[in-house]
Design an enzyme around this catalytic site. Structure first.
Site, PDB file in Angstrom:
ATOM      1  N   PRO A   1       0.821  -1.239   0.056  1.00  0.00           N
ATOM      2  CA  PRO A   1      -0.011   0.013  -0.113  1.00  0.00           C
ATOM      3  C   PRO A   1       0.741   1.200  -0.167  1.00  0.00           C
ATOM      4  O   PRO A   1       1.805   1.369   0.770  1.00  0.00           O
ATOM      5  CB  PRO A   1      -0.805  -0.091   1.360  1.00  0.00           C
ATOM      6  CG  PRO A   1      -0.888  -1.524   1.516  1.00  0.00           C
ATOM      7  CD  PRO A   1       0.275  -2.163   1.115  1.00  0.00           C
ATOM      8  N   CYS A   2       0.460   2.287  -0.728  1.00  0.00           N
ATOM      9  CA  CYS A   2       1.322   3.254  -1.140  1.00  0.00           C
ATOM     10  C   CYS A   2       0.918   4.607  -0.333  1.00  0.00           C
ATOM     11  O   CYS A   2       1.752   5.607  -0.470  1.00  0.00           O
ATOM     12  CB  CYS A   2       1.173   3.564  -2.671  1.00  0.00           C
ATOM     13  SG  CYS A   2      -0.262   4.198  -3.334  1.00  0.00           S
ATOM     14  N   GLN A   3      -0.116   4.493   0.279  1.00  0.00           N
ATOM     15  CA  GLN A   3      -0.578   5.687   1.173  1.00  0.00           C
ATOM     16  C   GLN A   3       0.158   6.600   2.024  1.00  0.00           C
ATOM     17  O   GLN A   3       0.330   7.829   1.880  1.00  0.00           O
ATOM     18  CB  GLN A   3      -1.928   5.474   1.881  1.00  0.00           C
ATOM     19  CG  GLN A   3      -3.069   4.943   0.874  1.00  0.00           C
ATOM     20  CD  GLN A   3      -3.198   3.836   0.998  1.00  0.00           C
ATOM     21  OE1 GLN A   3      -2.288   3.176   0.810  1.00  0.00           O
ATOM     22  NE2 GLN A   3      -4.470   3.001   0.481  1.00  0.00           N
TER      23      GLN A   3
ATOM     24  N   PHE B   1       3.486   6.907   1.223  1.00  0.00           N
ATOM     25  CA  PHE B   1       4.655   7.291   0.817  1.00  0.00           C
ATOM     26  C   PHE B   1       4.094   8.180  -0.467  1.00  0.00           C
ATOM     27  O   PHE B   1       4.836   9.013  -0.892  1.00  0.00           O
ATOM     28  CB  PHE B   1       5.541   6.263   0.232  1.00  0.00           C
ATOM     29  CG  PHE B   1       5.614   5.138   1.346  1.00  0.00           C
ATOM     30  CD1 PHE B   1       6.222   5.236   2.318  1.00  0.00           C
ATOM     31  CD2 PHE B   1       4.684   3.779   1.001  1.00  0.00           C
ATOM     32  CE1 PHE B   1       6.421   4.110   3.226  1.00  0.00           C
ATOM     33  CE2 PHE B   1       4.797   2.799   1.923  1.00  0.00           C
ATOM     34  CZ  PHE B   1       5.634   3.075   2.913  1.00  0.00           C
ATOM     35  N   SER B   2       2.755   8.260  -0.717  1.00  0.00           N
ATOM     36  CA  SER B   2       2.598   8.868  -2.070  1.00  0.00           C
ATOM     37  C   SER B   2       2.460  10.542  -1.737  1.00  0.00           C
ATOM     38  O   SER B   2       2.408  10.927  -0.540  1.00  0.00           O
ATOM     39  CB  SER B   2       1.043   8.603  -2.285  1.00  0.00           C
ATOM     40  OG  SER B   2       0.493   9.621  -3.282  1.00  0.00           O
TER      41      SER B   2
END
Length: 300
Positions: free
Chosen positions: A95-97, A99-100
């Site tokens: 999941p990228c949240q 780091f986005s």
């Protein structure tokens, strides 16, 4: 994904009784790419119910695109012993949240950071090959130390942390271990920041791709780009782009590209290329080709 994982056949991974596993499978895009290259996951883990319903639907059709078993569950605290020692490929679109660029960018301080759980799975499963995808935001200065920490963990996963909340102390311990003369990395870790458009996808999608191969296997080689923006600009400037598509040549673009040497790559594919050949939209979803139908009242 197809271009990326097709090179895995050269790493010496074997079928035998091994299985391929994907974590954070989402709606199945990564799995489709793996399957197209001959590495369809046998087990897909995803917590979101709607995504799991999509995965299950696409695994039970007459021509399934995602044939693996779908596990709708939270992997935190999962016991991986049933697969331990038998995993060929472990893929994870973590999941990228945290780091986005669109988020707060606090990495390990975000409760949605699943890199610790990914590393727990890697330590338990000891896969031959690991593939991880994430957003370019991991490379910004404020998060780069955490990304370097993840890479070091992948090299030496058996050096587990003493505390889940003290990642910086663990990072320093890993650096010290990596510099020691007795250190024998367990995986060879390679990574690149790639743009999907450079591989024939009609979309700018920049992603970090990490591939780690177990020590003793041939080192993975990333594929070279097949397409380029420069080639597209040149094709539009010299008129070939328009002529090949039966369109009127446009002359408002800069002609400076005409003086550049050809780059030897194909032009980026455009949205026009992607939708060319689609049938006329159906009147509704029941008679449509995939999700290609007209919505009453929508503007053309």
């Amino acid at each position: 994904h197809n271009a990326l994982v097709s090179g895995l056949s050269e790493t010496g991974t074997s079928n035998g009784n091994t299985v391929d596993i994907e974590l954070f499978a989402g709606a199945g895009g990564f799995a489709v790419g793996l399957g197209a290259a001959g590495f369809a996951p046998h087990h897909l883990f995803e917590i979101d119910h709607a995504c799991c319903e999509t995965l299950k639907h696409n695994s039970t059709t007459a021509a399934p695109t995602i044939p693996g078993a779908v596990h709708e569950e939270d992997i935190r605290g999962r016991d991986w012993r049933e697969f331990a020692g038998h995993v060929r490929i472990l893929a994870a679109g973590v999941p990228c949240q945290p780091f986005s660029h669109a988020g707060k960018g606090v990495a390990a301080a975000d409760h949605r950071d699943m890199f610790p759980e990914t590393m727990k799975a890697i330590r338990a499963l000891k896969p031959q090959v690991i593939i991880i995808e994430n957003v370019a935001g991991l490379l910004r200065p404020s998060l780069r130390e955490y990304f370097d920490y993840v890479l070091l963990q992948l090299e030496c996963p058996s050096q587990s942390p003493h505390s889940a909340s003290a990642w910086r102390r663990h990072h320093q311990r890993l650096i010290k271990h990596r510099r020691s003369a007795s250190c024998l990395p367990e995986y060879v870790v390679q990574w690149r920041l790639l743009d999907a458009a450079d591989f024939g996808v009609p979309q700018n999608r920049r992603r970090i791709i990490v591939v780690a191969t177990a020590s003793g296997l041939p080192v993975y080689q990333f594929p070279r780009p097949t397409h380029s923006r420069r080639a597209l600009v040149q094709a539009q400037a010299n008129g070939s782009y328009w002529r090949e598509r039966g369109l009127q040549v446009r002359d408002h673009l800069s002609s400076s590209a005409l003086s550049e040497e050809p780059c030897g790559l194909s032009p980026w594919r455009t949205v026009r290329d992607a939708i060319e050949g689609l049938p006329d939209p159906a009147g509704g979803p029941d008679s449509s080709c995939m999700n290609h139908w007209s919505i009453p009242g929508a503007r053309p």
